[in-house]
Design a protein around this motif. Structure first.
Motif, mmCIF file in Angstrom:
data_model
loop_
_atom_site.group_PDB
_atom_site.id
_atom_site.type_symbol
_atom_site.label_atom_id
_atom_site.label_comp_id
_atom_site.label_asym_id
_atom_site.label_seq_id
_atom_site.Cartn_x
_atom_site.Cartn_y
_atom_site.Cartn_z
ATOM 1 N N GLU A 100 2.172 4.749 -4.602
ATOM 2 C CA GLU A 100 1.712 5.979 -3.964
ATOM 3 C C GLU A 100 0.579 6.615 -4.772
ATOM 4 O O GLU A 100 -0.384 7.129 -4.228
ATOM 5 C CB GLU A 100 2.902 6.938 -3.854
ATOM 6 C CG GLU A 100 2.643 8.256 -3.161
ATOM 7 C CD GLU A 100 2.570 8.127 -1.654
ATOM 8 O OE1 GLU A 100 3.296 7.291 -1.097
ATOM 9 O OE2 GLU A 100 1.759 8.854 -1.053
ATOM 10 N N TYR A 113 -1.303 -3.125 2.012
ATOM 11 C CA TYR A 113 -0.289 -2.105 2.325
ATOM 12 C C TYR A 113 0.949 -2.705 2.977
ATOM 13 O O TYR A 113 2.074 -2.448 2.566
ATOM 14 C CB TYR A 113 -0.919 -1.034 3.234
ATOM 15 C CG TYR A 113 0.100 -0.108 3.847
ATOM 16 C CD1 TYR A 113 0.434 1.089 3.217
ATOM 17 C CD2 TYR A 113 0.747 -0.434 5.030
ATOM 18 C CE1 TYR A 113 1.382 1.930 3.771
ATOM 19 C CE2 TYR A 113 1.699 0.401 5.586
ATOM 20 C CZ TYR A 113 2.007 1.574 4.955
ATOM 21 O OH TYR A 113 2.950 2.399 5.487
ATOM 22 N N TYR A 136 -4.080 5.272 3.004
ATOM 23 C CA TYR A 136 -4.653 5.102 1.658
ATOM 24 C C TYR A 136 -6.122 4.693 1.672
ATOM 25 O O TYR A 136 -6.601 4.037 0.755
ATOM 26 C CB TYR A 136 -3.827 4.083 0.865
ATOM 27 C CG TYR A 136 -2.404 4.552 0.683
ATOM 28 C CD1 TYR A 136 -2.128 5.621 -0.166
ATOM 29 C CD2 TYR A 136 -1.369 3.959 1.377
ATOM 30 C CE1 TYR A 136 -0.834 6.083 -0.318
ATOM 31 C CE2 TYR A 136 -0.069 4.418 1.225
ATOM 32 C CZ TYR A 136 0.184 5.483 0.387
ATOM 33 O OH TYR A 136 1.464 5.946 0.234
#
Lengths: 271, 684
Positions: free
Chosen positions: B402, B415, B663
């Motif tokens: 994270e 991911y 992300y």
């Protein structure tokens, strides 16, 4: 609003499933006392459990997605969340009973405690019948018949109490004189020494498994008492989830016994 | 109140500790006819009285104080009840530790349940049972006092978990320092045979402290990950709270009586089995063993219910558009850890229950003389206790994944693979348990399958490492304190990881099994997988919780003191382990030549303790005096940083919708979330 035909269908579905379960239980018993096949017993138990899970515990409701579900504060959405939570809890609880089953298989293998077969069948039938009335009570509430719900829940409670007393008072010999008198009625041969927790692994496994199950029956009875008292006051005429939860929990206890009954009374040879 | 509450608390602690000590001493004198100044009974009374009084001084008679008072009263009432029944049945009413063993066990159970009623965490459910509806959300009182009573806010509960975990880490660490000091030199120095404390000799006390270090740290880790998951998961997925706020509070408050029971096990004669509690030894250890079992059982329920809540929250409470592969990666790993918590934890509870019943009712589960099987215990026990290490590390690995993209300013590499690798670890990790039992005498045909399944765990774990390295590659890496701890965890967890497969191989395992090598390996995995990421998470989310940030300089001192000391500590453990230092023993032969190494290990342990102390001071000081930081301190894309800190009570005033990948750092025009247009769909 549900029409009359649907209401009758739901009730007769409950009866039909009960008849199937009763026949399978009888089959189980007969298999055990005649040619005692482990495979048949396991298959029968799985079929019984499947019937209860699908029809009495209506597992498929987990997939229900009402339109109101976008509003996280609505009763429909919260009911969905509560269902998920209850089933997760039952999954967790199933691991306790699974562990007990593993313990029993490891310690006893294909032997079983020497117990009164007739009494075993009797308490099993009592619990099964209680599950039928539980389903009937829940269906009545769903159909808007509060009186029917209360009557059937009361019968469930009484039968559940009878099961609990049957196990604790008689199988456990909590009050020896009563236990001996009742066992005599069930054709107990004279002179068989009652099982004790300290009498070898058979006694240990028997008391642990029935004890953990009886504890769940006791908590189930408490939930039944709660929904009966609150139901009498009309608390569940609209918001019915608490009744569904108590019913699902009660059927779960039945599912556990569907596996414990053959594990303790039927499979293998008595020692 | 004029007085400083903290000062009050310590005054009450000392005063009531003395009162309890005197009462225990006197009652013990009445029953046994003798004074035992360092005995179990006086210590047990002192412990119970002083802890309850401490919170009375701090907080008054409500919340946690009321719970603890109920627990103490419940414990003695339950114990007296059993004692009375035993007296009526003509059994021995009193025993070495005042009450008989069944009385202590029943009292301990009644006390734990009484605590829950006293603290008030079941009152809503009791009202429901009587048909009274209660509102979902109460407003908490402002300031620090809300943390000592029942709150339904997941952020308050998350902080309660975290601070309790920090307290327990300190207790467990203190135990480690005590026995580490004894180990600094061969022969017995202060934990000698002549020492008598809590009815234990020095070496017995060593065993108790060593065993409790294990279990207290395990409980502290469970509370620590629960703290991270409780605090972060609802914020990350855009929920107002957890799916079941009352159950959430209930799960937290279960841990408090559990901690009291674990501490009681220390004073009631202790136990000498190690944290694993194998029978037959655990079937005959002192009463402390039972308190230990009971404490773990209660803590286990805390963990089960906490896990249940995280799963239900993730399944049901996600923001609009947050499809499974747009979930923050931490939520994936929390989900995987929670599945293990929900299911496997029942098996350690069951295995400990079986030993408790064996002791109480003479049931023969693990007694070979009655046809029982001690190896069965190990199977039931490790069915939980191996997977639980993935409960410890998965949330930590999630924190690493994270935080890395935030500080490398690059998308997280792979991911989907990282997300699924968490579930992969949880699945494969559930079928490897018997690798702890290669030396136990279990069936030999089980060895090879468990060897291979164990080595298979390295595959999904390797996926995570590749992702981390590839995420760092070519990134614009910034190194504030949270990132330092993230990098530290990757390094330390790598050492923990590569020392794992050798243990999995049966041929090597039989030789490594009982050595310090395993201790070094285990501490590497847990520090890398939990402790370092835990600190990273604390430094990272501290501004979110308080609106201030922790001191950067002391954070870096903490890191640069802890990391090298820790690496030397575990390398040293592995080094002497390979040369034959056995684990779990109070003493070793001077001729083995471990004295210098052991001294270095002890010094390192103290350096780690100092670094933790620096952290604790920094942590509590920064709450009031830290630099104000109400904005997006770390320039994160995560939703919780898009609103000002500290987070308001029901999280987001305006709901958000997920419109992109989580992300995509550094990609022009990318967007993760979008808040609803002003007022539209505003939550009430």
């Amino acid at each position: 609003m549900i029409n009359k035909q649907e209401k009758t269908n739901l009730l007769s579905q409950g009866v039909f499933i009960f008849v199937c379960l009763a026949v399978l239980t009888l089959l189980e018993f007969l298999v055990a006392v005649t040619f005692n096949s482990l495979v048949v017993l396991v298959v029968v138990a799985l079929v019984k459990a499947g019937l209860v899970l699908y029809y009495y515990m209506h597992m498929s409701k987990l997939n229900e997605n009402p339109d109101a579900a976008t509003d996280h504060e609505s009763y429909a959405f919260k009911t969905g969340t509560n269902r998920a939570g209850l089933w997760l809890f039952l999954l967790s609880d199933a691991f306790v009973f699974g562990g007990l089953m593993a313990m029993r298989l490891n310690l006893l293998g294909l032997t079983r405690p020497d117990l009164n077969q007739n009494l075993g069948l009797f308490v099993t039938v009592v619990l099964l019948v209680s599950s039928f009335f539980m389903n009937r009570g829940e269906t009545h509430l769903h159909n808007g018949n509060r009186a029917g719900f209360l009557k059937n829940t009361m019968i469930t409670f009484i039968l559940g109490l009878a099961f609990l007393l049957g196990v604790v008072m008689i199988e456990w010999h909590a009050i020896p004189s009563v236990a001996e008198a009742v066992l005599h009625l069930f054709g107990e041969p004279a002179g068989r020494t009652p099982l004790k927790p300290s009498s070898g692994v058979a006694g240990a496994a028997f008391f642990m498994m029935t004890g953990m199950h009886a504890f769940h029956v006791l908590t189930g009875l408490i939930f039944l008492a709660v929904i009966w008292v609150n139901g009498k006051r009309g608390l569940y005429d609209e918001k019915q989830y608490p009744v569904e939860a108590a019913a699902v929990y009660w059927h779960f206890i039945d599912v556990v016994w569907i596996f414990f009954y053959p594990a303790l009374y039927l499979i293998g040879t008595a020692i | 109140m004029k007085h400083n509450p903290l000062r009050n608390a310590f005054v009450f602690l000392l005063a009531f500790g003395a009162v309890g000590y005197g009462a225990g001493l006197g009652i013990d004198r009445l029953v046994t006819g003798d004074f035992h100044f360092s005995g179990a009974v006086a210590a047990a009374f002192a412990l119970l009285f002083s802890v309850a009084a401490f919170f009375f001084g701090l907080y008054g008679y409500r919340g946690v104080t009321r719970g603890l008072t109920f627990q103490v009263v419940g414990m003695f009432a339950g114990a007296l009840f059993v004692t009375l029944i035993r007296a009526l049945m003509g059994l021995k009413a009193f025993d070495a530790f005042l009450f008989s063993e069944p009385a202590w066990v029943f009292g301990g159970l009644v006390g734990a349940i009484a605590f829950l009623f006293g603290v008030g965490v079941v009152s809503d459910w009791m009202k429901w049972a009587r048909g009274i509806d209660t509102p979902e959300h109460h407003e908490d009182e402002p300031g620090w006092r809300k943390f000592f009573g029942v709150s339904l806010d997941h952020k308050v509960i998350g902080i309660q978990y975290t601070v309790t975990a920090l307290f327990l880490i300190s207790v467990g660490g203190l135990f480690a320092l005590i026995f580490r000091t004894e180990l600094a030199e061969s022969q017995l120095q202060f934990l000698t045979e002549n020492l008598r404390l809590f009815d234990q000799s020095g070496p017995q006390l060593y065993n108790t402290l060593m065993s409790l270090h294990g279990m207290i740290m395990i409980v502290s880790i469970l509370l620590g990950i629960a703290g991270i998951m409780n605090y972060a998961v609802p914020m990350l997925i855009g929920a107002r709270d957890m799916a079941f706020p009352r159950l959430n509070a209930f799960a937290y408050w279960l841990s408090v009586p559990a901690i009291m029971l674990l501490l009681m096990s220390l004073v009631l004669g202790g136990f000498d089995t190690g944290w694993t509690g194998y029978p037959p030894l655990s079937a005959r250890a002192p009463v402390g063993m039972q308190m230990f079992f009971l404490g773990v059982f209660v803590a286990g329920w805390s963990s089960i219910l906490g896990g249940l809540n995280v799963i239900a929250t993730t399944l049901r409470m996600r923001a609009k558009g947050m499809s499974p592969f747009r979930l923050p990666i931490l939520v994936w790993s929390a989900l995987a850890a929670s599945i293990i918590q929900l299911t496997a934890t029942q098996l350690i509870g069951l295995s400990f229950q079986l030993v408790m019943f064996q002791r109480l009712f003479d049931m023969g589960f693990f007694d070979p003389a009655k046809g029982g099987n001690p190896v069965l215990f190990q199977h039931l026990f490790w069915f939980y206790s191996h997977p639980v290490v993935y409960v410890f590390v998965l949330p930590g690995l999630g924190v690493i994944s994270e935080l890395l993209p935030v500080f490398a300013r690059k998308p997280l590499f792979g991911y989907r693979w990282v997300a699924l690798s968490s579930l992969g670890i949880a699945t494969v990790g559930s079928i490897v348990w018997a690798h702890h039992m290669f030396a136990s005498g279990m069936n030999e045909y089980l060895r090879v399958p468990f060897m291979y399944s164990t080595m298979l765990v390295a595959v999904p774990t390797g996926v995570k490492f590749f992702s981390w390295v590839a995420t760092l590659w070519g990134g614009k890496i910034e190194t504030p304190t949270p990132m330092l701890f993230v990098l530290g965890s990757i390094v330390v967890f790598l050492f923990g990881g590569v020392t794992g497969p050798p243990n999995a191989m049966v041929a090597l395992n039989l030789h490594l099994h009982d050595t310090y090598w395993v201790v070094g390996h285990f501490h590497d995995t847990i520090f890398g997988g939990f402790v370092f990421p835990f600190f990273a998470a604390l430094y990272y989310w501290f501004p979110k919780a308080t609106g201030r940030r922790m001191n950067e300089f002391w954070g870096k001192v903490h890191f640069w003191l802890m990391t090298p000391s820790f690496l030397v500590l575990t390398f040293g453990m592995m080094f002497i382990g390979l040369r034959g230092m056995r684990r779990r023993i109070v003493d070793y032969d001077p001729a083995q030549g471990f004295d210098h190494a052991q001294l270095i290990l002890t010094i390192c342990a103290f350096l780690i303790a100092i670094s933790i102390l620096i952290f604790l001071i920094n942590f509590f000081r920064s709450i009031k005096h830290g630099e104000v930081a109400t904005g997006n301190v770390w320039k994160s894309r995560s939703p919780e940083w898009q609103v000002p800190s500290p987070m308001p009570a029901h999280n987001y005033d305006v709901p958000f919708e997920v419109v992109g990948e989580p992300y995509d750092y550094g990609l022009a025009g990318s967007k993760y979330i979008e808040f609803a247009a002003d007022g539209a769909g505003k939550k009430h």
